[in-house]
Scaffold this active site. Structure first.
Site, PDB file in Angstrom:
ATOM      1  N   THR A  66      50.346  48.883  42.849  1.00 55.78           N
ATOM      2  CA  THR A  66      49.518  47.761  42.395  1.00 55.78           C
ATOM      3  C   THR A  66      48.052  48.115  42.594  1.00 55.78           C
ATOM      4  O   THR A  66      47.592  48.313  43.715  1.00 55.78           O
ATOM      5  CB  THR A  66      49.868  46.483  43.179  1.00 55.78           C
ATOM      6  OG1 THR A  66      51.269  46.201  43.008  1.00 55.78           O
ATOM      7  CG2 THR A  66      49.048  45.297  42.681  1.00 55.78           C
ATOM      8  N   GLY A  88      47.737  47.554  48.296  1.00 52.88           N
ATOM      9  CA  GLY A  88      47.536  47.924  49.698  1.00 52.88           C
ATOM     10  C   GLY A  88      46.828  49.237  49.933  1.00 52.88           C
ATOM     11  O   GLY A  88      46.721  49.692  51.078  1.00 52.88           O
ATOM     12  N   GLN A  89      46.315  49.867  48.868  1.00 53.49           N
ATOM     13  CA  GLN A  89      45.603  51.122  49.059  1.00 53.49           C
ATOM     14  C   GLN A  89      44.358  50.905  49.909  1.00 53.49           C
ATOM     15  O   GLN A  89      43.753  49.843  49.893  1.00 53.49           O
ATOM     16  CB  GLN A  89      45.198  51.738  47.710  1.00 53.49           C
ATOM     17  CG  GLN A  89      46.361  52.210  46.872  1.00 53.49           C
ATOM     18  CD  GLN A  89      46.827  51.133  45.909  1.00 53.49           C
ATOM     19  OE1 GLN A  89      46.553  49.956  46.105  1.00 53.49           O
ATOM     20  NE2 GLN A  89      47.534  51.521  44.874  1.00 53.49           N
ATOM     21  N   LYS A  90      43.970  51.930  50.639  1.00 53.22           N
ATOM     22  CA  LYS A  90      42.863  51.819  51.587  1.00 53.22           C
ATOM     23  C   LYS A  90      41.578  51.329  50.923  1.00 53.22           C
ATOM     24  O   LYS A  90      40.827  50.536  51.495  1.00 53.22           O
ATOM     25  CB  LYS A  90      42.624  53.171  52.266  1.00 53.22           C
ATOM     26  CG  LYS A  90      41.866  53.066  53.574  1.00 53.22           C
ATOM     27  CD  LYS A  90      42.009  54.341  54.393  1.00 53.22           C
ATOM     28  CE  LYS A  90      41.415  54.132  55.781  1.00 53.22           C
ATOM     29  NZ  LYS A  90      41.637  55.319  56.640  1.00 53.22           N
ATOM     30  N   ILE A  92      41.279  49.326  48.495  1.00 56.57           N
ATOM     31  CA  ILE A  92      41.398  47.928  48.071  1.00 56.57           C
ATOM     32  C   ILE A  92      41.348  46.965  49.256  1.00 56.57           C
ATOM     33  O   ILE A  92      40.906  45.820  49.122  1.00 56.57           O
ATOM     34  CB  ILE A  92      42.708  47.727  47.275  1.00 56.57           C
ATOM     35  CG1 ILE A  92      42.624  48.480  45.942  1.00 56.57           C
ATOM     36  CG2 ILE A  92      42.992  46.258  47.011  1.00 56.57           C
ATOM     37  CD1 ILE A  92      43.894  48.405  45.117  1.00 56.57           C
TER      38      ILE A  92
END
Length: 208
Positions: A66, A88-90, A92
């Site tokens: 996402t 949930g990427q760093k 973001i």
């Protein structure tokens, strides 16, 4: 008081940085008497989107990371749950705070088979729980991927995340598998029960 317990649709992707449009959308989705807003957070690859697709009886064969957020409307026990699934990427995560307002329940998804990132996951969770706008919001920890052989048990995750130290909210941890569906129904029932209890408490206060 026992705060915590341990137990072993519409989709759209919008630019995460378009905060003005986001705020308008937030206000529109919240809320009627039988409607609630649920925020789903967790590190990348923890299984957030897969869980929501499984709950919606959608195909989970090919799940892309996402990049912004997804919104799903789930019907459960007469409730319409507007569920916000945030990437949930760093890169973001600093933007998670844009989604905190008017949250009725918080779901935090853990990859219980990824022991290497458990500490990182705990740090992010602590920062979320320190946010004033999420004070008193019920917390559900979904210890996902418990179908894998190396997955940590729910009580191990509880210890790693120091959940027993939480005293400012109701919380519950549910072992689950987005792949098989195990534990997902029980998890959502807990969320709906908490939202019901909270609304009944607010009604009593208003009448008093």
């Amino acid at each position: 008081t026992r705060y915590g317990t341990v137990t072993g649709v519409q989709t759209c992707a919008l630019p995460i940085f378009n905060t003005m449009g986001l705020l308008t959308l937030l206000r529109k989705l919240k809320k009627t008497d039988q409607e609630a807003r649920i925020l789903v957070l967790g590190l990348d690859n923890s299984g957030k989107t897969t869980i929501l697709k499984k709950l919606s009886d959608e195909d989970i064969t090919h799940i892309m990371p996402t990049q912004g957020f997804n919104i799903k409307s789930l019907l459960h026990d007469g409730f319409k749950l507007n569920v916000w699934d945030i990437g949930g990427q760093k890169a973001i995560r600093p933007y998670w705070r844009n989604y905190f307002d008017q949250t009725d329940a918080l779901i935090y998804v853990i990859d219980s088979a990824d022991r290497r990132r458990m500490e990182e996951s705990g740090v992010e969770l602590k920062q979320i729980l320190d946010e004033e706008r999420l004070s008193d919001v019920p917390l559900l920890i979904m210890a996902n991927k418990n179908d894998l052989m190396n997955a940590m048990e729910a009580n191990e995750v509880t210890e790693e995340l120091e959940l027993n130290n939480l005293r400012d909210r109701r919380w519950h941890i549910q072992g689950c598998s987005a792949k098989t569906g195990d534990g997902l129904q029980d998890a959502m029932e807990w969320v709906v029960g908490e939202i019901n209890s909270k609304e009944k408490g607010e009604e009593k206060e208003e009448k008093a």
